[in-house]
Design an enzyme around this catalytic site. Structure first.
Site, PDB file in Angstrom:
ATOM      1  N   CYS A   1       0.863  -1.188   0.000  1.00 42.44           N
ATOM      2  CA  CYS A   1       0.000   0.000   0.000  1.00 42.44           C
ATOM      3  C   CYS A   1       0.895   1.232   0.000  1.00 42.44           C
ATOM      4  O   CYS A   1       2.109   1.128  -0.189  1.00 42.44           O
ATOM      5  CB  CYS A   1      -0.948  -0.002   1.201  1.00 42.44           C
ATOM      6  SG  CYS A   1      -0.126   0.259   2.787  1.00 42.44           S
ATOM      7  N   ALA A   2       0.301   2.397   0.203  1.00 40.73           N
ATOM      8  CA  ALA A   2       1.081   3.634   0.098  1.00 40.73           C
ATOM      9  C   ALA A   2       2.074   3.804   1.247  1.00 40.73           C
ATOM     10  O   ALA A   2       3.244   4.114   1.027  1.00 40.73           O
ATOM     11  CB  ALA A   2       0.144   4.838   0.028  1.00 40.73           C
TER      12      ALA A   2
END
Length: 375
Positions: free
Chosen positions: A73-74
């Site tokens: 994910c980020a």
């Protein structure tokens, strides 16, 4: 099962070693399509995190049972939660430590080769951004070229090599990433070199990097010859090191050529770009190994993890070096341009010393793929 963290370095080794990896990327689709972890043998599934809040049962049949699975994910948090849900379902999974933010900042040092009289040349591969930095080490001295803002890795690497960084260079004023050159020079009291035609608006002192400069690293064994090669910027300067290597900055890449528009001067600089590539570079030895400041795609990595190719091979195979018609060349480099890099104007101003964003802002400014080449 316990959920394991995979560090950016471990993920980088899987890229370099061409290992299998299945990536479940839980960022939004537009973020995934714009920029992901590229690997030679990687497979991908993009399911946004919000689609998994009610559970992962519906995607279980899309996940392999015989491959390492990495959830991405980020910034890490969402991937930990998804990885825990998958673990509860009996899968052995990892999450990317620090997320894509950490992946963007990881540098992998790779030895390019030995230089005359015992020197060495290293390439620092920033896999998540496509940036390439360099260090020349010789007889207890070191020079850094096109450093990223993650300065500690260069300073620590020089210490490991028992070398003192005496000179730091930028081949041009970068627009796609924040330079660590000045920061390194200040930290170790080295000379910071910048092409003066790119430095007319900078707010700090620097040494003028001009055509024909020779900077000796070590015991007079390595000459760094500056070669003025405008086009990507008006000051772009290449280096010939040890009569073996051509550090081409953002003028010439393995698979493409540099874009001339990041200072809003595309029409003005097309002629300079052609002059540098088709005349100045044509006069160099075709046996020089071209080492660019960026790469575009993972396939440009060689078997040893370096990015580089003989100049003669590029003149034979790189389309950007084989356009005889000047108007066709102009059209290629002015119309086949990818989107501008994120925050490129702010990045230029940071590299000029006009603004000083904090670390978190600098991360945000750099997020995304490298976009310095003509497509």
């Amino acid at each position: 099962m316990a959920v394991k963290a995979m560090s950016p370095k471990e993920a980088a080794q899987k890229v370099m070693n061409k290992e299998d990896l299945f990536i479940l990327d839980v960022r939004n689709t537009d973020a995934f399509e714009d920029w992901k972890i590229d690997g030679h043998k990687f497979e991908y599934l993009n399911i946004p995190y919000f689609d998994l809040l009610d559970g992962v049962e519906e995607i279980m049949d899309k996940l392999p049972k015989d491959k390492d699975i990495l959830v991405v994910c980020a910034k890490e948090g969402s991937s930990v939660m998804v990885a825990e849900m998958l673990s509860d379902e009996g899968l052995d999974v990892s999450y990317l430590e620090g997320g894509m933010k950490a992946w963007s900042e990881h540098l992998e040092p790779v030895k390019v080769g030995d230089l005359t009289d015992g020197g060495e040349l290293y390439q620092f591969v920033r896999l998540g951004k496509g940036c390439l930095s360099y260090m020349v080490v010789s007889n207890g001295e070191a020079a850094v070229v096109d450093a990223t803002r993650m300065t500690d890795i260069f300073i620590d690497f020089a210490k490991e090599k028992n070398a003192e960084i005496t000179n730091v260079f930028d081949t041009h004023l970068h627009a796609d990433h924040i330079s660590g050159g000045r920061k390194i020079a200040e930290a170790v009291n080295a000379t910071y070199w910048l092409p003066p035609k790119d430095a007319e608006e900078v707010t700090f002192e620097y040494a003028a990097l001009e055509d024909g400069n020779k900077v000796v690293i070590g015991n007079s064994t390595i000459d760094i010859n500056a070669l003025y090669s405008p086009g990507h910027t008006i000051g772009s300067t290449s280096f010939v090191i040890d009569e073996k290597y051509l550090l081409s900055g953002d003028i010439l890449f393995v698979d493409s050529i540099g874009r001339p528009d990041l200072a809003g001067k595309a029409e003005d600089w097309v002629a300079d770009l052609r002059e540098s590539l088709y005349k100045r570079y044509k006069n160099l030895s075709m046996e020089l190994t071209v080492l660019p400041a960026h790469f575009m795609i993972i396939d440009e990595l060689n078997e040893d993890g370096t990015v580089g190719e003989k100049l003669g091979t590029l003149f034979a195979k790189n389309h950007g070096l084989n356009i005889e018609d000047e108007e066709e060349f102009r059209k290629l480099v002015s119309e086949n341009l990818p989107p501008q890099p994120n925050a490129y104007q702010e990045i230029r101003e940071t590299n000029m010393g006009k603004i000083t964003p904090d670390d978190e802002k600098q991360r945000e400014m750099e997020i995304g793929p490298n976009r310095c080449a003509v497509r």
